[in-house]
Design a protein around this motif. Structure first.
Motif, PDB file in Angstrom:
ATOM      1  N   ALA A 155      -9.726  -0.528  -6.014  1.00  0.00           N
ATOM      2  CA  ALA A 155      -9.456  -1.982  -5.626  1.00  0.00           C
ATOM      3  C   ALA A 155     -10.532  -2.678  -4.830  1.00  0.00           C
ATOM      4  N   GLU A 156     -10.992  -1.803  -3.850  1.00  0.00           N
ATOM      5  CA  GLU A 156     -12.041  -2.373  -2.748  1.00  0.00           C
ATOM      6  C   GLU A 156     -13.501  -2.231  -3.437  1.00  0.00           C
ATOM      7  N   THR A 157     -13.532  -1.318  -4.205  1.00  0.00           N
ATOM      8  CA  THR A 157     -15.138  -1.335  -4.392  1.00  0.00           C
ATOM      9  C   THR A 157     -15.613  -1.304  -6.029  1.00  0.00           C
TER      10      THR A 157
ATOM     11  N   SER B  26       0.884  -1.267   0.113  1.00  0.00           N
ATOM     12  CA  SER B  26       0.102  -0.048  -0.108  1.00  0.00           C
ATOM     13  C   SER B  26       0.805   1.337  -0.109  1.00  0.00           C
TER      14      SER B  26
ATOM     15  N   HIS C  71      -5.687   7.502  -2.486  1.00  0.00           N
ATOM     16  CA  HIS C  71      -6.898   6.921  -2.023  1.00  0.00           C
ATOM     17  C   HIS C  71      -7.813   6.430  -3.101  1.00  0.00           C
TER      18      HIS C  71
ATOM     19  N   GLY D 251     -16.845   2.845  -7.208  1.00  0.00           N
ATOM     20  CA  GLY D 251     -16.437   3.463  -5.909  1.00  0.00           C
ATOM     21  C   GLY D 251     -16.310   4.575  -5.984  1.00  0.00           C
TER      22      GLY D 251
ATOM     23  N   THR E 155      -6.959   2.811  -3.771  1.00  0.00           N
ATOM     24  CA  THR E 155      -7.795   1.740  -2.571  1.00  0.00           C
ATOM     25  C   THR E 155      -9.046   1.532  -3.061  1.00  0.00           C
ATOM     26  N   VAL E 156      -9.956   2.915  -3.189  1.00  0.00           N
ATOM     27  CA  VAL E 156     -11.252   2.752  -3.627  1.00  0.00           C
ATOM     28  C   VAL E 156     -11.594   1.795  -4.618  1.00  0.00           C
TER      29      VAL E 156
END
Ligand code: SF4
Ligand code: SF4
Length: 237
Positions: A171-173, A78, A165, A177, A168-169
């Motif tokens: 990848a996660e949503t 990260s 950020h 996202g 990250t968003v």
């Protein structure tokens, strides 16, 4: 394209082009009107009239090749992938990338960006920064358009944390996202500005109209030095 000297009088008057534009607009207007009226009476069910999306309630999903806001890509731990080589800033024709390099805490990497900022008011979304990057550290595949509201130039400068950020968003949503997050932020700003005493303030952007009290703020009461306060206190000597 013809030069002005080669144009006829009609072409110089732009009349044919104006009429052609009006004809196209009127064609679509009449077509939409006919389809909508027909559908009221159960006709032309298989025809679809042109419609305006009611953004932000209705949202069009951006295509795969949409060149949206930037993101800084991340390593597996990260941390930021960028090595602060400045190639993107050098390639940027709008000169809107600002980088401050620092010594990387990773012994295998020489430098990393202490600060990485993009002034989105100057950016022309050409993608040259993405092309220039030798280590795939910056991308524009966030499926979110640039922020459109703000009251100060600083509101439109995206910093390293915001750019990381987005990765990250994503990848996660998934691809919706970042857009979901932006719309949520707009809603929060609207809710924060709502004031029952001022019903005309309904939206975040309404704050551009300053409150009367903000236009003429009451002067701050002068703070008395401690010794004077003691002397002015009731019963003070
Ligand atoms: S998209 Fe173009 S203008 Fe925007 S930061 Fe990248 S290189 Fe600069
Ligand atoms: S984003 Fe890429 S090109 Fe820009 S400074 Fe970082 S590593 Fe270099």
């Amino acid at each position: 394209m013809k030069r002005r000297e080669e144009m006829t009088l009609m072409e110089r008057a732009y009349v044919p082009e104006i009429l052609r534009g009006l004809a196209v607009t009127n064609f679509h207007f009449m077509r939409n009107l006919a389809i909508n009226i027909g559908q009221l009476f159960g006709l032309a069910k298989d025809r679809r009239a042109n419609e305006t999306s009611q953004y932000p309630e209705q949202r069009k999903h951006y295509p795969d090749h949409f060149r949206g806001s930037h993101r800084l890509t991340l390593r597996e731990d990260s941390s930021v992938r960028c090595t602060a080589c400045f190639l993107c800033a050098t390639a940027c024709p709008a000169q809107c990338i600002y980088i401050e390099a620092g010594e990387s805490p990773d012994p295998h990497v020489e430098k990393y960006p202490l600060r990485y900022e993009i002034d989105t008011l100057r950016c022309i979304y050409c993608g040259l920064c993405v092309e220039a990057c030798p280590c795939d550290a910056i991308r524009m595949d966030t499926y979110v358009h640039p922020r459109i509201w703000g009251f100060d130039r600083k509101d439109f400068v995206e910093n390293k944390q915001q750019l990381m950020h987005r990765s990250t968003v994503l990848a996660e949503t998934g691809r919706d996202g970042n857009m979901d997050e932006m719309q949520q932020w707009y809603k929060e700003q609207d809710a924060a500005v709502y004031n029952p005493q001022r019903p005309e303030l309904k939206r975040y952007t309404d704050r551009a109209v300053p409150l009367e009290a903000e236009k003429h703020p009451a002067p701050e009461p002068e703070e008395l030095p401690a010794i004077d306060r003691h002397q002015h206190a009731p019963g003070g000597k």
